[in-house]
Structure formats: C-alpha cells, structure tokens
Design a protein around this motif. Structure first.
Motif, PDB file in Angstrom:
ATOM      1  N   ARG A 166       0.820  -1.227   0.000  1.00  0.00           N
ATOM      2  CA  ARG A 166       0.000   0.000   0.000  1.00  0.00           C
ATOM      3  C   ARG A 166       0.849   1.271   0.000  1.00  0.00           C
ATOM      4  NH1 ARG A 166      -5.508  -1.060  -1.052  1.00  0.00           N
ATOM      5  NH2 ARG A 166      -5.293  -3.296  -1.241  1.00  0.00           N
ATOM      6  N   GLU A 167       0.382   2.292   0.744  1.00  0.00           N
ATOM      7  CA  GLU A 167       1.077   3.585   0.686  1.00  0.00           C
ATOM      8  C   GLU A 167       2.329   3.608   1.546  1.00  0.00           C
ATOM      9  OE1 GLU A 167      -1.779   2.614   2.911  1.00  0.00           O
ATOM     10  OE2 GLU A 167      -2.730   3.918   1.432  1.00  0.00           O
ATOM     11  N   ARG A 168       2.671   2.475   2.143  1.00  0.00           N
ATOM     12  CA  ARG A 168       3.907   2.448   2.927  1.00  0.00           C
ATOM     13  C   ARG A 168       5.138   2.592   2.030  1.00  0.00           C
ATOM     14  NH1 ARG A 168       3.927  -2.738   5.887  1.00  0.00           N
ATOM     15  NH2 ARG A 168       2.186  -3.316   4.552  1.00  0.00           N
ATOM     16  N   VAL A 169       5.016   2.213   0.748  1.00  0.00           N
ATOM     17  CA  VAL A 169       6.116   2.472  -0.182  1.00  0.00           C
ATOM     18  C   VAL A 169       5.746   3.699  -1.012  1.00  0.00           C
ATOM     19  CG1 VAL A 169       5.267   0.443  -1.456  1.00  0.00           C
ATOM     20  CG2 VAL A 169       7.287   1.602  -2.271  1.00  0.00           C
ATOM     21  N   PRO A 170       6.630   4.729  -0.979  1.00  0.00           N
ATOM     22  CA  PRO A 170       6.266   6.028  -1.556  1.00  0.00           C
ATOM     23  C   PRO A 170       6.134   6.031  -3.081  1.00  0.00           C
ATOM     24  CG  PRO A 170       8.524   6.061  -0.724  1.00  0.00           C
ATOM     25  CD  PRO A 170       7.922   4.778  -0.278  1.00  0.00           C
ATOM     26  N   LEU A 171       6.736   5.055  -3.773  1.00  0.00           N
ATOM     27  CA  LEU A 171       6.656   5.039  -5.237  1.00  0.00           C
ATOM     28  C   LEU A 171       6.707   3.598  -5.748  1.00  0.00           C
ATOM     29  CD1 LEU A 171       6.717   6.705  -7.961  1.00  0.00           C
ATOM     30  CD2 LEU A 171       9.211   6.542  -7.828  1.00  0.00           C
ATOM     31  N   ILE A 172       5.742   3.263  -6.605  1.00  0.00           N
ATOM     32  CA  ILE A 172       5.766   1.967  -7.297  1.00  0.00           C
ATOM     33  C   ILE A 172       5.818   2.263  -8.793  1.00  0.00           C
ATOM     34  CG2 ILE A 172       4.535  -0.204  -7.728  1.00  0.00           C
ATOM     35  CD1 ILE A 172       3.008   0.240  -5.087  1.00  0.00           C
ATOM     36  N   LEU A 173       6.873   1.814  -9.462  1.00  0.00           N
ATOM     37  CA  LEU A 173       6.970   2.004 -10.912  1.00  0.00           C
ATOM     38  C   LEU A 173       6.307   0.803 -11.594  1.00  0.00           C
ATOM     39  CD1 LEU A 173      10.674   3.261 -11.201  1.00  0.00           C
ATOM     40  CD2 LEU A 173       8.570   4.628 -11.186  1.00  0.00           C
ATOM     41  N   ASP A 174       5.319   1.092 -12.435  1.00  0.00           N
ATOM     42  CA  ASP A 174       4.514   0.035 -13.054  1.00  0.00           C
ATOM     43  C   ASP A 174       4.946  -0.163 -14.509  1.00  0.00           C
ATOM     44  OD1 ASP A 174       2.576  -1.634 -14.090  1.00  0.00           O
ATOM     45  OD2 ASP A 174       0.879  -0.479 -13.362  1.00  0.00           O
ATOM     46  N   ALA A 175       5.476  -1.352 -14.817  1.00  0.00           N
ATOM     47  CA  ALA A 175       5.819  -1.652 -16.217  1.00  0.00           C
ATOM     48  C   ALA A 175       5.114  -2.927 -16.671  1.00  0.00           C
ATOM     49  CB  ALA A 175       7.328  -1.771 -16.385  1.00  0.00           C
ATOM     50  N   GLY A 176       3.970  -3.222 -16.063  1.00  0.00           N
ATOM     51  CA  GLY A 176       3.200  -4.397 -16.495  1.00  0.00           C
ATOM     52  C   GLY A 176       3.766  -5.705 -15.960  1.00  0.00           C
ATOM     53  N   GLN A 177       3.351  -6.808 -16.587  1.00  0.00           N
ATOM     54  CA  GLN A 177       3.717  -8.166 -16.172  1.00  0.00           C
ATOM     55  C   GLN A 177       5.222  -8.422 -16.339  1.00  0.00           C
ATOM     56  OE1 GLN A 177       1.769 -11.292 -15.463  1.00  0.00           O
ATOM     57  NE2 GLN A 177       3.822 -12.169 -15.262  1.00  0.00           N
ATOM     58  N   CYS A 178       5.859  -9.001 -15.319  1.00  0.00           N
ATOM     59  CA  CYS A 178       7.272  -9.372 -15.434  1.00  0.00           C
ATOM     60  C   CYS A 178       7.419 -10.522 -16.426  1.00  0.00           C
ATOM     61  CB  CYS A 178       7.837  -9.798 -14.088  1.00  0.00           C
ATOM     62  SG  CYS A 178       7.850  -8.477 -12.871  1.00  0.00           S
ATOM     63  N   GLU A 179       8.476 -10.466 -17.220  1.00  0.00           N
ATOM     64  CA  GLU A 179       8.656 -11.465 -18.271  1.00  0.00           C
ATOM     65  C   GLU A 179       8.793 -12.881 -17.708  1.00  0.00           C
ATOM     66  OE1 GLU A 179      12.175 -10.908 -20.621  1.00  0.00           O
ATOM     67  OE2 GLU A 179      11.766 -12.720 -21.798  1.00  0.00           O
ATOM     68  N   TRP A 180       9.625 -13.069 -16.670  1.00  0.00           N
ATOM     69  CA  TRP A 180       9.880 -14.414 -16.162  1.00  0.00           C
ATOM     70  C   TRP A 180       8.843 -14.865 -15.158  1.00  0.00           C
ATOM     71  CZ3 TRP A 180      13.444 -17.677 -18.166  1.00  0.00           C
ATOM     72  CH2 TRP A 180      14.343 -17.103 -19.074  1.00  0.00           C
ATOM     73  N   GLY A 181       8.486 -14.015 -14.246  1.00  0.00           N
ATOM     74  CA  GLY A 181       7.481 -14.387 -13.247  1.00  0.00           C
ATOM     75  C   GLY A 181       8.028 -15.267 -12.149  1.00  0.00           C
ATOM     76  N   ILE A 182       9.330 -15.513 -12.147  1.00  0.00           N
ATOM     77  CA  ILE A 182       9.972 -16.347 -11.120  1.00  0.00           C
ATOM     78  C   ILE A 182      11.337 -15.703 -10.857  1.00  0.00           C
ATOM     79  CG2 ILE A 182      11.207 -18.014 -12.574  1.00  0.00           C
ATOM     80  CD1 ILE A 182       9.642 -20.192 -10.909  1.00  0.00           C
ATOM     81  N   GLU A 183      11.882 -15.853  -9.635  1.00  0.00           N
ATOM     82  CA  GLU A 183      13.072 -15.095  -9.267  1.00  0.00           C
ATOM     83  C   GLU A 183      14.337 -15.629  -9.953  1.00  0.00           C
ATOM     84  OE1 GLU A 183      11.111 -16.737  -7.242  1.00  0.00           O
ATOM     85  OE2 GLU A 183      10.244 -15.394  -5.738  1.00  0.00           O
ATOM     86  N   SER A 184      15.408 -14.834  -9.808  1.00  0.00           N
ATOM     87  CA  SER A 184      16.674 -15.172 -10.452  1.00  0.00           C
ATOM     88  C   SER A 184      17.306 -16.434  -9.852  1.00  0.00           C
ATOM     89  CB  SER A 184      17.654 -14.002 -10.297  1.00  0.00           C
ATOM     90  OG  SER A 184      17.967 -13.808  -8.931  1.00  0.00           O
ATOM     91  N   THR A 185      18.193 -17.035 -10.630  1.00  0.00           N
ATOM     92  CA  THR A 185      19.007 -18.161 -10.159  1.00  0.00           C
ATOM     93  C   THR A 185      20.144 -17.601  -9.304  1.00  0.00           C
ATOM     94  OG1 THR A 185      18.556 -19.232 -12.265  1.00  0.00           O
ATOM     95  CG2 THR A 185      20.367 -20.148 -10.962  1.00  0.00           C
ATOM     96  N   VAL A 186      20.326 -18.145  -8.095  1.00  0.00           N
ATOM     97  CA  VAL A 186      21.424 -17.692  -7.243  1.00  0.00           C
ATOM     98  C   VAL A 186      22.548 -18.727  -7.316  1.00  0.00           C
ATOM     99  CG1 VAL A 186      22.150 -17.022  -4.916  1.00  0.00           C
ATOM    100  CG2 VAL A 186      19.826 -16.500  -5.689  1.00  0.00           C
ATOM    101  N   VAL A 187      23.738 -18.289  -7.777  1.00  0.00           N
ATOM    102  CA  VAL A 187      24.867 -19.204  -7.965  1.00  0.00           C
ATOM    103  C   VAL A 187      26.032 -18.808  -7.069  1.00  0.00           C
ATOM    104  CG1 VAL A 187      26.645 -19.964  -9.616  1.00  0.00           C
ATOM    105  CG2 VAL A 187      24.264 -19.779 -10.349  1.00  0.00           C
ATOM    106  N   ASP A 188      26.592 -19.796  -6.393  1.00  0.00           N
ATOM    107  CA  ASP A 188      27.813 -19.604  -5.606  1.00  0.00           C
ATOM    108  C   ASP A 188      28.964 -20.305  -6.318  1.00  0.00           C
ATOM    109  OD1 ASP A 188      29.852 -19.374  -3.826  1.00  0.00           O
ATOM    110  OD2 ASP A 188      28.812 -20.311  -2.130  1.00  0.00           O
ATOM    111  N   GLY A 189      29.815 -19.517  -6.980  1.00  0.00           N
ATOM    112  CA  GLY A 189      30.974 -20.077  -7.677  1.00  0.00           C
ATOM    113  C   GLY A 189      32.237 -19.937  -6.855  1.00  0.00           C
TER     114      GLY A 189
END
Ligand code: TXA
Ligand code: MG
Length: 390
Positions: A166-189
């Motif tokens: 809600r209004e607890r975050v002062p700005l939400i930038l809206d660019a529509g649906q995220c392409e992947w819809g799932i989070e990034s791969t986290v790799v420990d090399g």
C-alpha cells in the motif's frame, strides 16, 4: 517507459525517473519492475535505507539481500581489490544482464544489514530497462528483495506490490507483467564445487555448459524444508515461501522422468497431452475426496496447469456444491515460434488470483525438474502443504 530517456527527448529525464532518483537519494525505498519479479529497492550503501526494506516487507533479519548494479564498473567498485572473480567471467558474458545472481566476496563497503554477516554478497545485473535506468541514473547500487510482504508470493504485477505494501512504499513504478514471473538463479561459484543456491530464470543445464561450472550442482536439492529449517547457514531457503492463503496440493506424476521435458518438442508434447489427461483425472479424484470432508456449503477449488490453456481439453467434473476456477501458468504456446519462454510466468499471479476468488484448495500440476521445470518445482514444493502422487 525509459525509451523517453534515449529517444527524441534524450536530454529530458522523465518525471518518474527523477522522482525515483530523488527518493532513493533521500534513503527511501522504491518498488520497481525487473524481468523476474518486482523488487523493493533502496540505496545498498546506506544501512538506514536498507533497514527500511526489512521493515516494510516484515522480512526476517537473517535473510540477506541482492545488490543490483547496471554495469560491471559499478560492481567492481563494490568488490575488494575491485576485481570480479575470474570464475564468473563466462557466466557474466553469457547471462548478464539477466535473471542470474552471483555471490561475490564482500568488501567493507557493504553494510552488515545487506549481507546479514555473510562473508559474501549476492549481486545481480538486471535486464529490465526500467530497473537499469533507475540504477544507472541514480548511480547507486540498489539492494532489492522481491517487493512482496514476507511469506507472500513474489509480485509479478505492480498491483501485487500495492496489494501487499500500500502507501507504505512512496513510489511503485509500473511496467506491467514481469517477463519471467519467477526469481533469479542464485549461484555460488566461490566454493570448492560451484552450486546453485536457488534455481531460477537461468537453468542448471545452461549453467553446466559454462566453463568452470560443468559440475555445478543444486545445493541440497533433495532436502526437505524441515531439514533446511535447522541449518541457518542457508539463508532464504529455510523459510516457507510463496504461499497463498489457500492450501496448495501438488499433484505429481510418479512416472514423470527428469529426461522428459514436456515443453521441448512435438513428440514430447504429444506424450504430455496424455499425462495431462491423467493429471485432470487425479485432480478430479482429489476434489471428490476433499469434498467429502466439506461442510454443506461445499468447497472452492483452483486448478493450476503447467500447460497452456488450449490443452485444458476436458474440464474435470466438479463435485456437488463445489466451484472450480482454472488457470494456466504459461502462455508460451500463443507464440509457438518462441518455445523458450518461461513456463511459470503466471504462477505467482495465479496464486494471488485464487486467494481473491476465495479458493480453499489449489490443485497444481507438477512437472519434470529438467530445464525451467527445476525452478518451478522448487517454488511449488515450498508452497505445497501436501503432495499427491498419481
Ligand atoms: O529475481 C530476483 O532475484 C529478485 C529481483 C527483485 O531481483 N530478487 C529476489 O530477492 O528474489 P529475494 O531477497 O527475495 O531473494 C534473495 C535470495 C534469498 O534466498 C537470499 O537468502 C539469497 O538470495 N541470498 C542473498 N544474499 C546471499 C548470500 N550472501 N549468500 C547466500 N544467499 C544469499
Ligand atoms: Mg523474495
């Protein structure tokens, strides 16, 4: 859209970008789109700004954040000796910018609140033009977790961020649906044998093709969440995630082999059609079983398929006094020439929609763990309260 930054009005910085920059420079949090999910970003170098993220999300204080950069120069400035570990050279060349997060050695520049005391810091170079524009224009590395309330499914629409914060975050930038819809791969090399700590947009198979990562494994892939609960050295993985309010029942086909990926070619797709019918039958059985336990008002079910809508050929018979809502996680088949699109784009969105529809039980179709199926099954196993094999 940042096209306005580079287009005819190259010298005119759009209002939204100025406002995002103003807020970030005054140590406020801003929600912004990335190609994976929406993030809740703040100046990574300012502990007070980063603490706001934890408070807004109600995030456990021992779950570290990813720092987002918009250039390799920006990353170098954060590292001890300004050197990017050579082990990541090829991974970076291939998959940055993109849905890949890499663990880097941590320098004294990085506040404790970002890494939660880890000796490493997670870094990602996102591909989304809005995220890149904000990072580049502000000139700040941005710490950003997914912009959901902790425990809720990650947001893939700006509306989801609004619904949670809600209004607890002062700005939400809206660019529509995220392409992947799932989070990034986290790799420990950085460890002796490289590992995927969280499967995501870039697949295990893709990573194993890269020099130095042929033996890359998925860290503790077969451990249950309850085991992970007792090993706090694996941040993030120990929490139950991605949960809608409804009970998630995962329907897994016993015979589904890891070698057969449903979405790769025509023959496999034909095989998949028949397994999909079995899934619908299993879902019907499960609905009947659950309906027996229900009050006279009946139950509301959600059916979530990994296959695109067109193959929901038969709708299962719904038990008396019950309701059924059907969704698909993927829309790749609408563009058959583009079969490498993520198959889980609408997963989190569907979870949220089912909750709004008052669904009691979500019956989800499992898939093989090959390719993008690995990240999908990881999220489904975390969300599921029960697994039914058929
Ligand atoms: O796609 C994404 O990665 C999105 C977008 C916004 O970039 N971000 C995201 O952040 O999913 P978050 O905070 O929801 O998940 C970050 C994951 C957590 O599982 C966390 O434990 C892990 O990365 N992580 C962060 N720093 C780490 C570290 N130093 N060592 C091990 N794991 C780390
Ligand atoms: Mg998250």
């Amino acid at each position: 859209h940042p096209a306005t930054v580079t287009g005819n009005n190259a010298h005119q910085v759009p209002k939204w970008l100025q406002e995002a920059s103003r807020l970030l420079h005054s140590n406020q949090a801003v929600a912004l789109p990335t190609e994976t999910v929406y993030g809740l970003a703040a100046n990574a170098l300012c502990p007070e700004a980063v603490e706001k993220i934890y408070r807004l999300k109600n995030r456990p204080a021992d779950n570290p954040l990813i720092i987002h950069v918009a250039s390799l120069a920006m990353l170098r400035a954060l590292l001890p000796d300004r050197r990017i570990p050579t082990v990541y050279k090829d991974l970076i060349a291939r998959y940055w910018p993109g849905p890949l997060t890499l663990l880097m050695p941590r320098s004294a520049l990085i506040p404790d609140v970002v890494t939660c005391g880890q000796a490493t810091v997670a870094v990602r170079f996102p591909a989304h033009p809005v995220a890149r524009a904000v990072i580049a224009y502000t000139g700040l590395p941005l710490a950003a977790p997914s912009a959901n309330s902790s425990g809720k499914p990650s947001p893939t629409l700006a509306q989801h961020v609004w619904d949670d914060l809600r209004e607890r975050v002062p700005l939400i930038l809206d660019a529509g649906q995220c392409e992947w819809g799932i989070e990034s791969t986290v790799v420990d090399g950085l460890r002796v044998s490289p590992a995927i700590l969280r499967p995501g947009g870039v697949t295990l198979e893709q990573i194993q093709k890269v020099v130095g990562f042929r033996d890359c494994q998925v860290y503790r892939k077969n451990f249950t969440d309850s085991r992970l609960e007792q090993t706090p050295t694996t941040p993030g993985m120990k929490y139950r995630h991605y949960s809608p309010n409804a009970q998630v029942v995962l329907l897994e086909r016993r015979t589904l082999s890891d070698d057969v990926h449903p979405l790769t070619n025509e023959q496999e797709e034909a095989d998949y059609e028949s397994s999909h019918k079995e899934f619908l039958q299993a879902a019907q059985n499960e609905m009947e079983r659950l309906a027996l336990t229900a009050t006279p008002q009946g139950l509301t079910f959600g059916l979530l398929s990994v296959h695109p809508d067109r193959s929901l050929i038969t709708t299962p018979i719904v038990p008396a006094h019950c309701q059924l809502h059907v969704r698909s996680m993927t829309d790749w088949s609408k563009d058959p020439t583009h079969s490498d699109q993520p198959c889980s784009r609408h997963l989190f969105k569907s979870f949220r929609e089912f909750d709004q529809l008052g669904v009691h039980y979500i019956l989800v179709e499992g898939t093989s763990e090959a390719h993008e199926g690995l990240a999908l099954m990881n999220r489904l196993r975390k969300a599921a309260t029960r697994t039914v094999y058929y």
